[in-house]
Design a protein around this motif. Structure first.
Motif, PDB file in Angstrom:
ATOM      1  N   GLY A  38      -5.434  -3.033  -1.446  1.00 35.88           N
ATOM      2  CA  GLY A  38      -5.726  -4.013  -2.391  1.00 35.88           C
ATOM      3  C   GLY A  38      -7.166  -4.460  -2.497  1.00 35.88           C
ATOM      4  O   GLY A  38      -7.692  -4.249  -3.600  1.00 35.88           O
ATOM      5  N   GLN A  41      -9.060  -1.308  -3.989  1.00 35.56           N
ATOM      6  CA  GLN A  41      -8.793  -1.147  -5.494  1.00 35.56           C
ATOM      7  C   GLN A  41      -9.613  -2.289  -6.074  1.00 35.56           C
ATOM      8  O   GLN A  41     -10.176  -2.264  -7.247  1.00 35.56           O
ATOM      9  N   LEU A  42      -9.762  -3.620  -5.527  1.00 30.35           N
ATOM     10  CA  LEU A  42     -10.516  -4.625  -6.025  1.00 30.35           C
ATOM     11  C   LEU A  42     -11.908  -4.109  -6.358  1.00 30.35           C
ATOM     12  O   LEU A  42     -12.787  -4.393  -7.204  1.00 30.35           O
ATOM     13  N   TYR A  74      -6.977  -5.001 -15.767  1.00 24.57           N
ATOM     14  CA  TYR A  74      -6.660  -4.216 -14.421  1.00 24.57           C
ATOM     15  C   TYR A  74      -7.059  -5.094 -13.038  1.00 24.57           C
ATOM     16  O   TYR A  74      -6.541  -5.157 -11.969  1.00 24.57           O
ATOM     17  N   THR A  78      -4.884  -6.476 -10.224  1.00 15.91           N
ATOM     18  CA  THR A  78      -5.163  -6.188  -8.825  1.00 15.91           C
ATOM     19  C   THR A  78      -5.006  -7.540  -7.768  1.00 15.91           C
ATOM     20  O   THR A  78      -4.741  -7.335  -6.870  1.00 15.91           O
ATOM     21  N   SER A  98       3.241  -0.665  -9.834  1.00 12.15           N
ATOM     22  CA  SER A  98       1.701  -0.997  -9.526  1.00 12.15           C
ATOM     23  C   SER A  98       0.912   0.140  -9.354  1.00 12.15           C
ATOM     24  O   SER A  98      -0.238   0.414  -9.735  1.00 12.15           O
ATOM     25  N   ASP A 102      -1.662   1.604 -11.863  1.00  5.07           N
ATOM     26  CA  ASP A 102      -3.180   1.913 -11.592  1.00  5.07           C
ATOM     27  C   ASP A 102      -3.544   3.247 -12.242  1.00  5.07           C
ATOM     28  O   ASP A 102      -4.718   3.213 -12.926  1.00  5.07           O
TER      29      ASP A 102
END
Length: 462
Positions: A38, A41-42, A74, A78, A98, A102
Motif C-alpha cells: 500500500g 503504491q501511494l 487512484y 489507494t 483492487s 490498479d
C-alpha cells in the motif's frame, strides 16, 4: 508425473494441512506485506502526480484534463485500501478487485495521453508509462500469494490487447500499421510485432514471478513451521539445547557428542512418593509445575541448564551447553538457593518440598543418545553417574547437598559458601574406586509466616 513436475517447478510441497498457529503466522505476514504494498503504491501515485505537474502542457486541449481525474481517483482508492489494510479488513474479494483496479487505472492513465496531448491513439502505445505495469506485477510478489500475481499479469496483458485493438479500430484498420521499425519509431504508425512483444514480456514476467513466489511460499511455509516447531521444542527441552539442535551444522546422529569439563547436579524431592500418594493427579501436576517453575528460575539465574527431567528429578549441567568458567561454584550456589527455597516455600499441597542434590565436576560427554528415529540429547559418562549416586547417598547421610572433592576444589573459598563437611571416602554403587565426598549444610531460613508454620505442622501431623 504431475507431482514430479510440480516439485521441479515449485519446490517441495509443504504440508497440505497446516496447524492453525502456522496459518495465523502466515496470515500475519500477508497483512504486513499488504501494508508495504500500500505504501509503495501511494509512492507511485505521488510520483505520477509529480511527473504530471512538472511536464509541459502547451499541447493540451482546452478544458480536457483526464489525467488529474485518473490520478485523483487512484490516489483515493489507494488511501482507502491502505486504511482497510491497517484495520485488518482487506477481504479477498476486495483485494482481487483492487489488483484489477490498479492495472485498470494505469491503463486508463495511459489511454488518456492521446486525449491530453491531442495526438492519435497510437501515441499512447509508445508511452514509457507501460513500464509501471511490471512494477505493479512485481509488487504482488511481496505477499507470497501467486494468485494475485497471475491476476495482475493477466489483467495487464488483457488491458494492453484492448488498448492495441482500440488503436487499430480508431485509426481505421490497417492504414496506420507498418512493418518498418524506423517508420514506427519516427511516426504514429503501429508496429504489431512491438505490441505483441510487450504482451509476451508481461506474460513471461508474470510466469517467472509466479514460479518464484510459489517456490518461495513453500519454503516460507516450511520455515514458519520449523520456527514454530523449534519454539515448541524449547518448551520441552531447555532453550539452550533446542538452539543447539536447530542450529547444528549437520544433522545430529546417534553417538555424536563432545567431551567437556563441566559440573553435573542431580536433584530429587525427598519423600515424593508419599506426597504423590496423597494427592489427586491434577493436584500433583499443579504442585510440580509450581516447583519446577521456581527451581528453573534459580537454575537459569546461575547459568545452569536443565538437561533432563525424570519424574520429580532433574539433571542439571553447568558449562556443558553454555560456557561458564565458574561452573562448580555456580552449581553449589544453585543447590544452596534450592535449599533456601525449600525452607521457606509452602506449595499447593500444604507443605515444603525438600530437595536432595548431588554434585560432581569433571569431564563428561554431551551429545545424542538413541537410535536414528528417536534421540535424546543429554550428558553421560562416569562423572555423570557419580553425581547421580551422590544424590541418592544424601538419604544415608541425612544431608541435602553432597559433592565430590573435585567440585569442592574447583569451587574454592567464597564468603557465600558455608564450610564443607568431609564425609570420608565412599565407594558409590557401580564403581570400584572410592570417592571422597563432602556435605554442605543448607541455609536455614526462620522468617516463616504464621500461616506457613501452621501448614507445615499440619503436614507433619499427617
Amino acid at each position: 508425473m504431475k507431482s514430479t513436475l510440480s516439485a521441479f517447478l515449485f519446490g517441495k510441497n509443504a504440508n497440505s494441512h497446516l496447524p492453525e498457529r502456522v496459518q495465523s503466522a502466515i496470515e500475519k505476514q500477508q497483512y504486513e506485506s499488504e501494508k508495504l504494498i500500500g505504501w509503495v503504491q501511494l509512492l507511485l501515485v505521488t510520483i505520477f502526480a509529480i511527473l504530471y505537474a512538472i511536464s509541459p502542457k502547451t499541447a493540451m486541449s482546452d478544458g480536457i484534463h483526464p489525467v488529474p481525474w485518473a490520478l485523483g481517483l487512484y490516489y483515493l482508492f489507494t488511501l482507502k485500501r491502505l486504511a482497510l489494510t491497517y484495520r485488518n479488513k482487506l477481504s479477498t474479494w476486495f483485494l482481487t478487485v483492487s489488483v484489477i483496479a490498479d492495472i485498470g487505472l494505469l491503463m486508463v492513465l495511459i489511454w488518456s495521453f492521446h486525449i491530453q496531448y491531442m495526438q492519435p491513439a497510437s501515441f499512447y502505445l509508445k508511452a514509457p508509462t507501460v513500464l509501471y505495469v511490471f512494477i505493479f506485477i512485481a509488487l504482488r510478489s511481496l505477499r507470497f500469494d501467486p494468485r494475485y500475481i497471475l491476476i495482475a499479469g493477466g489483467t495487464a496483458a488483457a488491458g494492453w490487447i484492448i488498448l492495441t485493438g482500440y488503436v487499430i479500430w480508431s485509426e481505421g484498420g490497417k492504414s496506420m500499421i507498418t512493418r518498418d521499425y524506423v517508420t514506427y519509431l519516427t511516426s504514429n504508425s503501429i508496429l504489431i510485432g512491438a505490441e505483441i512483444d510487450k504482451i509476451i514480456a508481461i506474460l513471461l514476467v508474470t510466469a517467472v514471478l509466479t514460479v518464484a513466489v510459489m517456490r518461495a511460499k513453500r519454503s516460507f511455509i516450511r520455515a514458519v513451521t520449523d520456527e514454530i516447531a523449534a519454539r515448541d521444542l524449547s518448551r520441552f527441552v531447555s532453550p539452550e539445547i533446542a538452539n543447539r539442535i536447530t542450529h547444528a551444522e549437520q544433522q545430529i546422529r546417534p553417538g555424536d557428542g563432545e567431551a567437556v569439563n563441566a559440573t553435573v547436579m542431580f536433584t530429587d524431592i525427598e519423600g515424593f512418593s508419599s506426597i504423590a500418594e496423597k494427592l489427586a493427579p491434577k493436584e500433583l501436576a499443579t504442585m510440580l509445575n509450581e516447583y519446577f517453575t521456581e527451581t528453573n528460575a534459580l537454575i537459569s539465574h546461575f547459568g545452569g541448564v536443565i538437561t533432563q527431567f525424570e519424574g520429580d528429578a532433574m539433571l542439571i549441567t553447568f558449562n556443558a551447553v553454555t560456557p561458564d568458567t565458574d561452573h562448580a561454584l555456580n552449581a553449589v550456589r544453585t543447590a544452596l538457593a534450592i535449599q533456601e527455597l525449600a525452607n521457606r516455600r509452602i506449595y499447593s499441597h500444604g507443605g515444603q518440598l525438600k530437595t536432595r542434590c548431588g554434585i560432581n565436576s569433571g569431564e563428561i560427554v554431551l551429545g545424542a543418545v538413541g537410535s536414528e528415529s528417536r534421540l535424546t540429547f543429554t550428558v553421560h559418562g562416569d562423572n555423570v553417574n557419580i553425581a547421580s549416586r551422590l544424590e541418592a547417598l544424601n538419604k544415608e547421610f541425612g544431608t541435602y547437598i553432597l559433592a565430590t572433592e573435585d567440585t569442592v576444589r574447583a569451587c574454592g573459598n567464597h564468603d557465600d559458601i558455608p564450610a564443607w563437611t568431609p564425609r570420608g571416602d565412599v565407594t558409590v554403587r557401580g564403581r570400584e574406586n572410592p570417592t571422597k565426598i563432602f556435605s554442605l549444610s543448607p541455609i536455614k531460613v526462620t522468617n516463616h509466616t504464621p500461616a506457613q508454620d501452621t501448614a507445615r505442622q499440619t503436614v507433619s501431623r499427617a
